[in-house]
Design a protein around this motif. Structure first.
Motif, PDB file in Angstrom:
ATOM      1  N   ILE A 106      41.274  17.969  -2.109  1.00 43.06           N
ATOM      2  CA  ILE A 106      40.715  16.690  -2.550  1.00 43.06           C
ATOM      3  C   ILE A 106      41.834  15.735  -2.951  1.00 43.06           C
ATOM      4  O   ILE A 106      41.806  14.547  -2.601  1.00 43.06           O
ATOM      5  N   ARG A 107      42.837  16.234  -3.670  1.00 41.25           N
ATOM      6  CA  ARG A 107      43.963  15.381  -4.066  1.00 41.25           C
ATOM      7  C   ARG A 107      44.690  14.851  -2.836  1.00 41.25           C
ATOM      8  O   ARG A 107      45.076  13.689  -2.782  1.00 41.25           O
ATOM      9  N   GLN A 108      44.872  15.705  -1.849  1.00 39.62           N
ATOM     10  CA  GLN A 108      45.547  15.270  -0.629  1.00 39.62           C
ATOM     11  C   GLN A 108      44.743  14.199   0.092  1.00 39.62           C
ATOM     12  O   GLN A 108      45.310  13.241   0.642  1.00 39.62           O
ATOM     13  N   ALA A 109      43.421  14.334   0.067  1.00 34.73           N
ATOM     14  CA  ALA A 109      42.562  13.365   0.756  1.00 34.73           C
ATOM     15  C   ALA A 109      42.619  11.986   0.107  1.00 34.73           C
ATOM     16  O   ALA A 109      42.388  10.978   0.775  1.00 34.73           O
ATOM     17  N   ILE A 164      35.465  14.666   3.714  1.00 34.03           N
ATOM     18  CA  ILE A 164      35.466  16.131   3.668  1.00 34.03           C
ATOM     19  C   ILE A 164      34.026  16.591   3.845  1.00 34.03           C
ATOM     20  O   ILE A 164      33.140  16.211   3.064  1.00 34.03           O
ATOM     21  N   ARG A 165      33.757  17.377   4.854  1.00 29.72           N
ATOM     22  CA  ARG A 165      32.381  17.729   5.223  1.00 29.72           C
ATOM     23  C   ARG A 165      31.605  18.358   4.069  1.00 29.72           C
ATOM     24  O   ARG A 165      30.403  18.152   3.926  1.00 29.72           O
ATOM     25  N   ARG A 166      32.268  19.120   3.248  1.00 29.83           N
ATOM     26  CA  ARG A 166      31.574  19.844   2.181  1.00 29.83           C
ATOM     27  C   ARG A 166      31.205  18.933   0.998  1.00 29.83           C
ATOM     28  O   ARG A 166      30.458  19.328   0.112  1.00 29.83           O
ATOM     29  N   ILE A 167      31.722  17.703   0.981  1.00 33.05           N
ATOM     30  CA  ILE A 167      31.466  16.793  -0.139  1.00 33.05           C
ATOM     31  C   ILE A 167      30.245  15.924   0.152  1.00 33.05           C
ATOM     32  O   ILE A 167      30.195  15.232   1.161  1.00 33.05           O
ATOM     33  N   HIS A 169      20.078  17.379   3.666  1.00 33.29           N
ATOM     34  CA  HIS A 169      20.014  16.240   4.576  1.00 33.29           C
ATOM     35  C   HIS A 169      20.114  16.662   6.041  1.00 33.29           C
ATOM     36  O   HIS A 169      20.077  15.823   6.931  1.00 33.29           O
ATOM     37  N   GLY A 170      20.298  17.957   6.286  1.00 31.35           N
ATOM     38  CA  GLY A 170      20.461  18.430   7.648  1.00 31.35           C
ATOM     39  C   GLY A 170      21.889  18.394   8.135  1.00 31.35           C
ATOM     40  O   GLY A 170      22.151  18.604   9.321  1.00 31.35           O
ATOM     41  N   VAL A 171      22.839  18.130   7.238  1.00 31.89           N
ATOM     42  CA  VAL A 171      24.251  18.092   7.608  1.00 31.89           C
ATOM     43  C   VAL A 171      24.788  19.520   7.686  1.00 31.89           C
ATOM     44  O   VAL A 171      24.584  20.324   6.770  1.00 31.89           O
ATOM     45  N   VAL A 172      25.464  19.847   8.780  1.00 32.29           N
ATOM     46  CA  VAL A 172      26.041  21.175   8.947  1.00 32.29           C
ATOM     47  C   VAL A 172      27.257  21.319   8.038  1.00 32.29           C
ATOM     48  O   VAL A 172      28.200  20.522   8.101  1.00 32.29           O
TER      49      VAL A 172
END
Length: 222
Positions: A49-52, A76-79, A117-120
């Motif tokens: 997260i810090r890098q992002a 980040i997909r997991r966020i 939400h249906g997000v993989v």
């Protein structure tokens, strides 16, 4: 010193103070970012997260674009959501909410974990035992049947959700459940979910193969 010169001197002094303050806040590293504090993360590392964020050490905290950082971290997909705030004198606060898998979608020989939400979120080789499998014709975030199935999953209380093995949704109005003990539930649409769940909890105490709660005011058991 006459009045005119006194006025000029005070004006210059004031300008100098303001200029120094502006330099201190917007240019100098004195009030720069010394710490990026991440909270709310479980599966995504604080380092990722810090890098992002893309924020360099010492960057003046006042010049940090919170909206831009939120957009970067949200990639980040997991966020699921992120909020950025400043903690003076030098802390950048990153508060995140991670996506939580609520169901599994078969994809070829693998299984995609999806959020509400249906997000993989990620792909697994086997079905996680605690999550129901979605059986859909055209799965996707924009599919009404997918949305209805996920809404039903999200509305189930823990005492029911743990018993559901599969959720079938040929359409948004024809959702059905297969329980882990083999029994079936005709759910119908995603409306009146609380009423349907309450009725179903009571009905499941009666032995039967199929329970129809699509109209919770008039239920049937077969």
């Amino acid at each position: 010193m006459n009045r005119a010169w006194r006025t000029v001197f005070i004006a210059l002094l004031t300008a100098g103070v303001v200029g120094s303050a502006a330099w201190l806040v917007f240019v100098s590293p004195v009030l720069g970012v010394r710490e990026v504090r991440v909270v709310g993360n479980l599966d995504v590392s604080a380092g990722q997260i810090r890098q992002a964020t893309g924020v360099a050490d010492g960057k003046p905290l006042a010049t940090v674009d919170a909206a831009e950082i939120e957009d970067r971290v949200a990639r980040i997909r997991r966020i699921e959501s992120v909020r950025v705030s400043r903690g003076w004198p030098g802390t950048l606060m990153i508060e995140v909410v991670e996506r939580t898998p609520v169901a599994v979608l078969p994809v070829g020989g693998t299984f995609a974990l999806v959020d509400r939400h249906g997000v993989v979120i990620e792909i697994k080789g086997v079905v996680p035992p605690a999550l129901p499998v979605l059986r859909l014709d055209r799965p996707g975030p924009g599919d009404p049947a997918t949305a209805a199935a996920l809404a039903v999953v999200g509305a189930l209380p823990e005492e029911l959700s743990s018993r559901v093995a599969e959720v079938h949704a040929p359409s948004a109005e024809t959702v059905s459940l297969r329980l882990r003990d083999g029994r079936s539930v005709v759910w119908g649409g995603s409306d009146r979910a609380a009423d349907k769940a309450r009725v179903l909890v009571t009905l499941l105490k009666r032995p039967a193969d199929t329970y129809d709660v699509s109209s919770p005011d008039v239920v049937t058991v077969k």
